[in-house]
Design a protein around this motif. Structure first.
Motif, PDB file in Angstrom:
ATOM      1  N   GLN A 118       0.826  -1.208   0.000  1.00 34.62           N
ATOM      2  CA  GLN A 118       0.000   0.000   0.000  1.00 34.62           C
ATOM      3  C   GLN A 118       0.866   1.266   0.000  1.00 34.62           C
ATOM      4  O   GLN A 118       0.560   2.247  -0.703  1.00 34.62           O
ATOM      5  CB  GLN A 118      -0.921   0.004   1.220  1.00 34.62           C
ATOM      6  N   ILE A 119       1.943   1.259   0.789  1.00 33.69           N
ATOM      7  CA  ILE A 119       2.832   2.427   0.839  1.00 33.69           C
ATOM      8  C   ILE A 119       3.443   2.690  -0.543  1.00 33.69           C
ATOM      9  O   ILE A 119       3.541   3.839  -0.997  1.00 33.69           O
ATOM     10  CB  ILE A 119       3.932   2.207   1.896  1.00 33.69           C
ATOM     11  N   HIS A 120       3.828   1.626  -1.212  1.00 32.65           N
ATOM     12  CA  HIS A 120       4.412   1.773  -2.546  1.00 32.65           C
ATOM     13  C   HIS A 120       3.405   2.387  -3.528  1.00 32.65           C
ATOM     14  O   HIS A 120       3.747   3.282  -4.317  1.00 32.65           O
ATOM     15  CB  HIS A 120       4.884   0.413  -3.039  1.00 32.65           C
ATOM     16  N   LYS A 121       2.157   1.941  -3.495  1.00 32.33           N
ATOM     17  CA  LYS A 121       1.140   2.470  -4.400  1.00 32.33           C
ATOM     18  C   LYS A 121       0.873   3.951  -4.111  1.00 32.33           C
ATOM     19  O   LYS A 121       0.729   4.762  -5.046  1.00 32.33           O
ATOM     20  CB  LYS A 121      -0.150   1.666  -4.257  1.00 32.33           C
ATOM     21  N   GLN A 122       0.783   4.323  -2.823  1.00 33.22           N
ATOM     22  CA  GLN A 122       0.501   5.723  -2.484  1.00 33.22           C
ATOM     23  C   GLN A 122       1.660   6.643  -2.872  1.00 33.22           C
ATOM     24  O   GLN A 122       1.440   7.809  -3.236  1.00 33.22           O
ATOM     25  CB  GLN A 122       0.211   5.847  -0.980  1.00 33.22           C
ATOM     26  N   ARG A 123       2.896   6.112  -2.825  1.00 32.34           N
ATOM     27  CA  ARG A 123       4.035   6.929  -3.253  1.00 32.34           C
ATOM     28  C   ARG A 123       4.002   7.175  -4.755  1.00 32.34           C
ATOM     29  O   ARG A 123       4.390   8.261  -5.237  1.00 32.34           O
ATOM     30  CB  ARG A 123       5.342   6.238  -2.865  1.00 32.34           C
ATOM     31  N   ILE A 124       3.532   6.198  -5.508  1.00 31.72           N
ATOM     32  CA  ILE A 124       3.361   6.408  -6.952  1.00 31.72           C
ATOM     33  C   ILE A 124       2.308   7.484  -7.209  1.00 31.72           C
ATOM     34  O   ILE A 124       2.492   8.371  -8.065  1.00 31.72           O
ATOM     35  CB  ILE A 124       2.975   5.088  -7.639  1.00 31.72           C
ATOM     36  N   ASN A 125       1.182   7.419  -6.450  1.00 30.96           N
ATOM     37  CA  ASN A 125       0.142   8.450  -6.591  1.00 30.96           C
ATOM     38  C   ASN A 125       0.692   9.830  -6.227  1.00 30.96           C
ATOM     39  O   ASN A 125       0.346  10.840  -6.859  1.00 30.96           O
ATOM     40  CB  ASN A 125      -1.050   8.114  -5.693  1.00 30.96           C
ATOM     41  N   LEU A 126       1.570   9.880  -5.202  1.00 34.39           N
ATOM     42  CA  LEU A 126       2.145  11.159  -4.789  1.00 34.39           C
ATOM     43  C   LEU A 126       3.043  11.739  -5.880  1.00 34.39           C
ATOM     44  O   LEU A 126       3.075  12.967  -6.100  1.00 34.39           O
ATOM     45  CB  LEU A 126       2.930  10.971  -3.493  1.00 34.39           C
ATOM     46  N   GLN A 127       3.764  10.894  -6.601  1.00 35.88           N
ATOM     47  CA  GLN A 127       4.584  11.372  -7.709  1.00 35.88           C
ATOM     48  C   GLN A 127       3.722  11.976  -8.822  1.00 35.88           C
ATOM     49  O   GLN A 127       4.088  12.996  -9.437  1.00 35.88           O
ATOM     50  CB  GLN A 127       5.429  10.226  -8.258  1.00 35.88           C
ATOM     51  N   VAL A 128       2.577  11.356  -9.082  1.00 35.79           N
ATOM     52  CA  VAL A 128       1.668  11.893 -10.103  1.00 35.79           C
ATOM     53  C   VAL A 128       1.150  13.271  -9.690  1.00 35.79           C
ATOM     54  O   VAL A 128       1.052  14.206 -10.511  1.00 35.79           O
ATOM     55  CB  VAL A 128       0.504  10.911 -10.332  1.00 35.79           C
ATOM     56  N   VAL A 129       0.825  13.438  -8.389  1.00 32.60           N
ATOM     57  CA  VAL A 129       0.330  14.734  -7.895  1.00 32.60           C
ATOM     58  C   VAL A 129       1.421  15.797  -8.027  1.00 32.60           C
ATOM     59  O   VAL A 129       1.144  16.955  -8.375  1.00 32.60           O
ATOM     60  CB  VAL A 129      -0.136  14.591  -6.432  1.00 32.60           C
ATOM     61  N   HIS A 130       2.671  15.435  -7.763  1.00 26.94           N
ATOM     62  CA  HIS A 130       3.773  16.388  -7.928  1.00 26.94           C
ATOM     63  C   HIS A 130       3.875  16.862  -9.380  1.00 26.94           C
ATOM     64  O   HIS A 130       4.136  18.062  -9.646  1.00 26.94           O
ATOM     65  CB  HIS A 130       5.089  15.734  -7.493  1.00 26.94           C
ATOM     66  N   GLN A 131       3.679  15.940 -10.309  1.00 27.26           N
ATOM     67  CA  GLN A 131       3.719  16.313 -11.723  1.00 27.26           C
ATOM     68  C   GLN A 131       2.553  17.243 -12.080  1.00 27.26           C
ATOM     69  O   GLN A 131       2.734  18.224 -12.831  1.00 27.26           O
ATOM     70  CB  GLN A 131       3.682  15.060 -12.591  1.00 27.26           C
ATOM     71  N   ASP A 132       1.361  16.948 -11.533  1.00 23.35           N
ATOM     72  CA  ASP A 132       0.201  17.810 -11.794  1.00 23.35           C
ATOM     73  C   ASP A 132       0.441  19.224 -11.246  1.00 23.35           C
ATOM     74  O   ASP A 132       0.069  20.230 -11.878  1.00 23.35           O
ATOM     75  CB  ASP A 132      -1.048  17.211 -11.151  1.00 23.35           C
ATOM     76  N   TYR A 133       1.062  19.278 -10.054  1.00 24.37           N
ATOM     77  CA  TYR A 133       1.337  20.598  -9.465  1.00 24.37           C
ATOM     78  C   TYR A 133       2.329  21.388 -10.333  1.00 24.37           C
ATOM     79  O   TYR A 133       2.179  22.596 -10.532  1.00 24.37           O
ATOM     80  CB  TYR A 133       1.893  20.419  -8.058  1.00 24.37           C
ATOM     81  N   ALA A 134       3.345  20.682 -10.866  1.00 27.26           N
ATOM     82  CA  ALA A 134       4.326  21.364 -11.716  1.00 27.26           C
ATOM     83  C   ALA A 134       3.682  21.916 -12.983  1.00 27.26           C
ATOM     84  O   ALA A 134       3.989  23.038 -13.436  1.00 27.26           O
ATOM     85  CB  ALA A 134       5.467  20.411 -12.065  1.00 27.26           C
ATOM     86  N   VAL A 135       2.763  21.153 -13.574  1.00 27.89           N
ATOM     87  CA  VAL A 135       2.082  21.609 -14.783  1.00 27.89           C
ATOM     88  C   VAL A 135       1.207  22.825 -14.476  1.00 27.89           C
ATOM     89  O   VAL A 135       1.185  23.822 -15.218  1.00 27.89           O
ATOM     90  CB  VAL A 135       1.243  20.462 -15.384  1.00 27.89           C
ATOM     91  N   ALA A 136       0.465  22.748 -13.338  1.00 28.60           N
ATOM     92  CA  ALA A 136      -0.401  23.871 -12.968  1.00 28.60           C
ATOM     93  C   ALA A 136       0.404  25.121 -12.650  1.00 28.60           C
ATOM     94  O   ALA A 136       0.005  26.253 -12.975  1.00 28.60           O
ATOM     95  CB  ALA A 136      -1.263  23.480 -11.764  1.00 28.60           C
ATOM     96  N   GLU A 137       1.574  24.929 -12.021  1.00 33.02           N
ATOM     97  CA  GLU A 137       2.433  26.071 -11.689  1.00 33.02           C
ATOM     98  C   GLU A 137       2.984  26.724 -12.952  1.00 33.02           C
ATOM     99  O   GLU A 137       3.084  27.959 -13.036  1.00 33.02           O
ATOM    100  CB  GLU A 137       3.572  25.601 -10.784  1.00 33.02           C
ATOM    101  N   ALA A 138       3.319  25.894 -13.966  1.00 29.04           N
ATOM    102  CA  ALA A 138       3.834  26.446 -15.218  1.00 29.04           C
ATOM    103  C   ALA A 138       2.772  27.266 -15.943  1.00 29.04           C
ATOM    104  O   ALA A 138       3.074  28.278 -16.611  1.00 29.04           O
ATOM    105  CB  ALA A 138       4.349  25.327 -16.110  1.00 29.04           C
ATOM    106  N   LYS A 139       1.501  26.855 -15.814  1.00 27.56           N
ATOM    107  CA  LYS A 139       0.401  27.570 -16.466  1.00 27.56           C
ATOM    108  C   LYS A 139      -0.099  28.743 -15.626  1.00 27.56           C
ATOM    109  O   LYS A 139      -0.896  29.559 -16.110  1.00 27.56           O
ATOM    110  CB  LYS A 139      -0.761  26.615 -16.743  1.00 27.56           C
ATOM    111  N   GLY A 140       0.303  28.777 -14.352  1.00 29.32           N
ATOM    112  CA  GLY A 140      -0.189  29.837 -13.467  1.00 29.32           C
ATOM    113  C   GLY A 140      -1.604  29.588 -13.017  1.00 29.32           C
ATOM    114  O   GLY A 140      -2.311  30.531 -12.635  1.00 29.32           O
ATOM    115  N   ASP A 141      -2.067  28.343 -13.035  1.00 28.02           N
ATOM    116  CA  ASP A 141      -3.437  27.985 -12.638  1.00 28.02           C
ATOM    117  C   ASP A 141      -3.471  27.811 -11.125  1.00 28.02           C
ATOM    118  O   ASP A 141      -3.103  26.763 -10.579  1.00 28.02           O
ATOM    119  CB  ASP A 141      -3.855  26.700 -13.355  1.00 28.02           C
ATOM    120  N   GLN A 142      -3.891  28.859 -10.414  1.00 25.88           N
ATOM    121  CA  GLN A 142      -3.876  28.838  -8.960  1.00 25.88           C
ATOM    122  C   GLN A 142      -4.854  27.797  -8.397  1.00 25.88           C
ATOM    123  O   GLN A 142      -4.584  27.149  -7.389  1.00 25.88           O
ATOM    124  CB  GLN A 142      -4.234  30.237  -8.414  1.00 25.88           C
TER     125      GLN A 142
END
Length: 315
Positions: A230-254
């Motif tokens: 379970q910890i391994h799966k949640q860490r994969i999900n956390l990596q995806v969220v980090h990528q989503d945050y980077a994309v939103a930050e690049a677009k300036g989507d608060q």
């Protein structure tokens, strides 16, 4: 403010990677030794390499079948129950802290198992020259002896008077047979052989205790494995969220950045909770570690008495 924190984290991570690489390069200055004295059977493989090294038996696809540890002289023995090692393509991976890991291919293992000691060369002695035959010496014939004179016949001896028969003696009481005490088993063994036999009996008892404790604690081991997954799966999900945050930050989507930050906090809390549950379960496996240590210590003591003994790895 958020971007500055990310840059600081990246700089710290880079410094950690550089420092860790330098330390790892300095620590791994030695290499695991060669694989020798290989004995390969249908379900076991034994050999010798660097002492106290970790040995793993893996298939060509990378699946681990068995693992073990070499003793103080570098000897080891691994056992599998289902696979036929004489027909299976497998590898051995050897590692030890402070040493550069080493892998032995199936070809190297089979070649080492088929290696035989060199035969000693024997030389035949040169034939010696035959001795000259000795000259025969003539033998003088014996002179005939004179015949003995015939002796005069002796007079016949008169028969003696018959003796009266004596009264028969009373039969003696027969002695009672004394039963011999049976000899104790192992009385013919030497003191060292008796110590070896006793040590083997202690190892058998310790192994039975280990497998008994392992069966009792198997549910806890299964819970730890499930939490790790379970910890391994949640860490994969956390990596995806980090990528989503980077994309939103690049677009300036608060709005997207806020959603990603909230999801990141949620996943971090979930991972921390799962890790705490797993940490609370590890102390419950301490009896299993103690049982394994007891078996390993007895195997080392037996090796001191009998250097030909090769410890077996517990499953």
């Amino acid at each position: 403010m958020k971007l500055g924190i990310k840059q600081a984290v990246l700089v710290a991570t880079a410094l950690t990677v550089v420092a860790g690489g330098e330390i790892g390069a300095m620590a791994k200055s030695k290499t695991i030794g060669k694989l020798t004295q290989v004995k390969l059977t249908k379900h076991t493989i034994a050999g010798k390499t660097t002492k106290y090294a970790r040995i793993k038996l893996v298939t060509a696809q990378g699946k681990q079948l068995a693992s073990g540890k070499t003793n103080r002289v570098g000897k080891f023995k691994l056992t599998v129950k289902k696979q036929n090692l004489s027909k299976l393509t497998f590898k051995l991976a050897a590692s030890k802290p402070g040493y550069k890991a080493r892998k032995f291919s199936n070809k190297q293992i089979k070649h080492a198992a088929q290696a035989k000691p060199s035969h000693s060369v024997t030389t035949t002695p040169a034939p010696s020259q035959p001795d000259k035959p000795a000259k025969p010496t003539p033998v003088k014939p014996n002179t005939p002896t004179k015949p003995n004179k015939p002796t005069s016949p002796t007079k016949p001896v008169k028969p003696s008077k018959p003796v009266k028969p004596s009264t028969p003696a009373s039969p003696a009481n027969p002695a009672k047979p004394t039963p011999s005490t049976p000899s104790r088993p192992g009385a013919t063994l030497s003191a060292k052989d008796r110590q070896i036999a006793a040590k083997k009996a202690q190892i058998d008892a310790a192994k039975k205790n280990y497998y008994r404790v392992k069966d009792q604690l198997q549910p806890i081991s299964n819970q730890i494995d499930d939490l790790t997954t379970q910890i391994h799966k949640q860490r994969i999900n956390l990596q995806v969220v980090h990528q989503d945050y980077a994309v939103a930050e690049a677009k300036g989507d608060q709005q997207a950045m806020a959603a990603a930050a909230a999801q990141e906090k949620y996943l971090t809390d979930v991972i921390n909770g799962l890790q705490d549950q797993r940490a609370n379960l590890y102390p419950k496996l301490l009896p299993l570690d103690n049982a394994r240590t007891q078996v390993s210590a007895l195997m080392d003591e037996l090796w001191v008495l009998d250097n030909s003994y090769i410890p077996e790895e517990l499953n």
